[in-house]
Design an enzyme around this catalytic site. Sequence first.
Site, PDB file in Angstrom:
ATOM      1  N   GLU A  56       0.871  -1.169   0.000  1.00  0.00           N
ATOM      2  CA  GLU A  56       0.000   0.000   0.000  1.00  0.00           C
ATOM      3  C   GLU A  56       0.919   1.233   0.000  1.00  0.00           C
ATOM      4  O   GLU A  56       1.735   1.398   0.908  1.00  0.00           O
ATOM      5  CB  GLU A  56      -0.904  -0.016   1.235  1.00  0.00           C
ATOM      6  CG  GLU A  56      -1.966   1.053   1.214  1.00  0.00           C
ATOM      7  CD  GLU A  56      -2.859   1.007   2.449  1.00  0.00           C
ATOM      8  OE1 GLU A  56      -3.782   1.816   2.511  1.00  0.00           O
ATOM      9  OE2 GLU A  56      -2.621   0.175   3.339  1.00  0.00           O
ATOM     10  N   ASP A  67      -5.015   9.614   9.289  1.00  0.00           N
ATOM     11  CA  ASP A  67      -3.669   9.193   9.685  1.00  0.00           C
ATOM     12  C   ASP A  67      -3.270   9.743  11.045  1.00  0.00           C
ATOM     13  O   ASP A  67      -3.570  10.888  11.398  1.00  0.00           O
ATOM     14  CB  ASP A  67      -2.646   9.647   8.640  1.00  0.00           C
ATOM     15  CG  ASP A  67      -2.832   8.936   7.317  1.00  0.00           C
ATOM     16  OD1 ASP A  67      -3.113   7.727   7.354  1.00  0.00           O
ATOM     17  OD2 ASP A  67      -2.716   9.583   6.266  1.00  0.00           O
ATOM     18  N   TYR A 181     -11.159  -3.608   3.359  1.00  0.00           N
ATOM     19  CA  TYR A 181     -10.180  -3.095   4.324  1.00  0.00           C
ATOM     20  C   TYR A 181     -10.881  -2.919   5.670  1.00  0.00           C
ATOM     21  O   TYR A 181     -11.703  -2.023   5.831  1.00  0.00           O
ATOM     22  CB  TYR A 181      -9.649  -1.751   3.809  1.00  0.00           C
ATOM     23  CG  TYR A 181      -8.421  -1.198   4.476  1.00  0.00           C
ATOM     24  CD1 TYR A 181      -8.292  -1.148   5.860  1.00  0.00           C
ATOM     25  CD2 TYR A 181      -7.375  -0.679   3.714  1.00  0.00           C
ATOM     26  CE1 TYR A 181      -7.166  -0.623   6.456  1.00  0.00           C
ATOM     27  CE2 TYR A 181      -6.243  -0.151   4.290  1.00  0.00           C
ATOM     28  CZ  TYR A 181      -6.147  -0.116   5.670  1.00  0.00           C
ATOM     29  OH  TYR A 181      -5.033   0.411   6.263  1.00  0.00           O
TER      30      TYR A 181
END
Length: 273
Positions: A56, A67, A181
């Site tokens: 990734e 993040d 995911y």
Amino acid sequence: MENQLNQKSKIISSFELLNDQGRIALMPFLMAGDPDLETSRKVLLKLQDAGADIIELGIPYSDPLADGPVIQAAASRALASGTTISRVLDMLSDLRCELEIPIVLFTYSNPLLNVGMDCFCDRAAEAGVSGLVVPDLPLEEAEKLSPLASDRGIDLVLLVAPTTPKERMKTISRKSKGFTYLVSVTGVTGERTNMESRVELLVHQLKSSSLSPVAVGFGISGPEQIKQVREWGADGAIVGSALVKRIANAQKGLEVQAAGNFCAELRRAADEK
């Protein structure tokens, strides 16, 4: 285009091969351009050599909402080094003959929409990209992007969080391409000492309803979590912040070696019976 639609995706083929071998996919995350694109180029090849099955690759963005601090700092360093979407895709184009494993780009909706969905998918396909993750893209927008990506042989991977309602989880998993995911924690990316026990239940729920493999990310920090995720029946384990931190903390000139050593350690854990 019709041939691409009829072909099995590179990501699905990788998962099927690993499943036949009784193995879990090792999926490291790397921030492109941290500390610079030449280092990223070398790290990509080293991760492949060290046993990564799918990589990734993050495209740096100035406002990465999903993040944590480690990857945010990496994005800032990458932007400071002059990394852009175009330069990342140029790097991947140069590596097409050397990178044999699937590359999944991780970006945000703002830069994607600024470039334009069609244009972005065209460039990504030319660069050999196999998958795309856009964590802040609403499902409704993802439904517009997914066929554009599929037409070019790119899987749009969708995310499921622990807070996702069960019915919506089923909808997302059935629309996700390549793999689903599974975000293992509520919040942003980052290393965790322990995986939450409810992740096991989420893996089983997704496996029962998803048409694609399930990979767990956000919070996997080392070999023990890899083993745990494998025992829970996940098809893949995504390791981001822990790898990005090792690259950042490595002595200058030793970043590639540090990344390779850590990936090899994770590979051994993933394959340990």
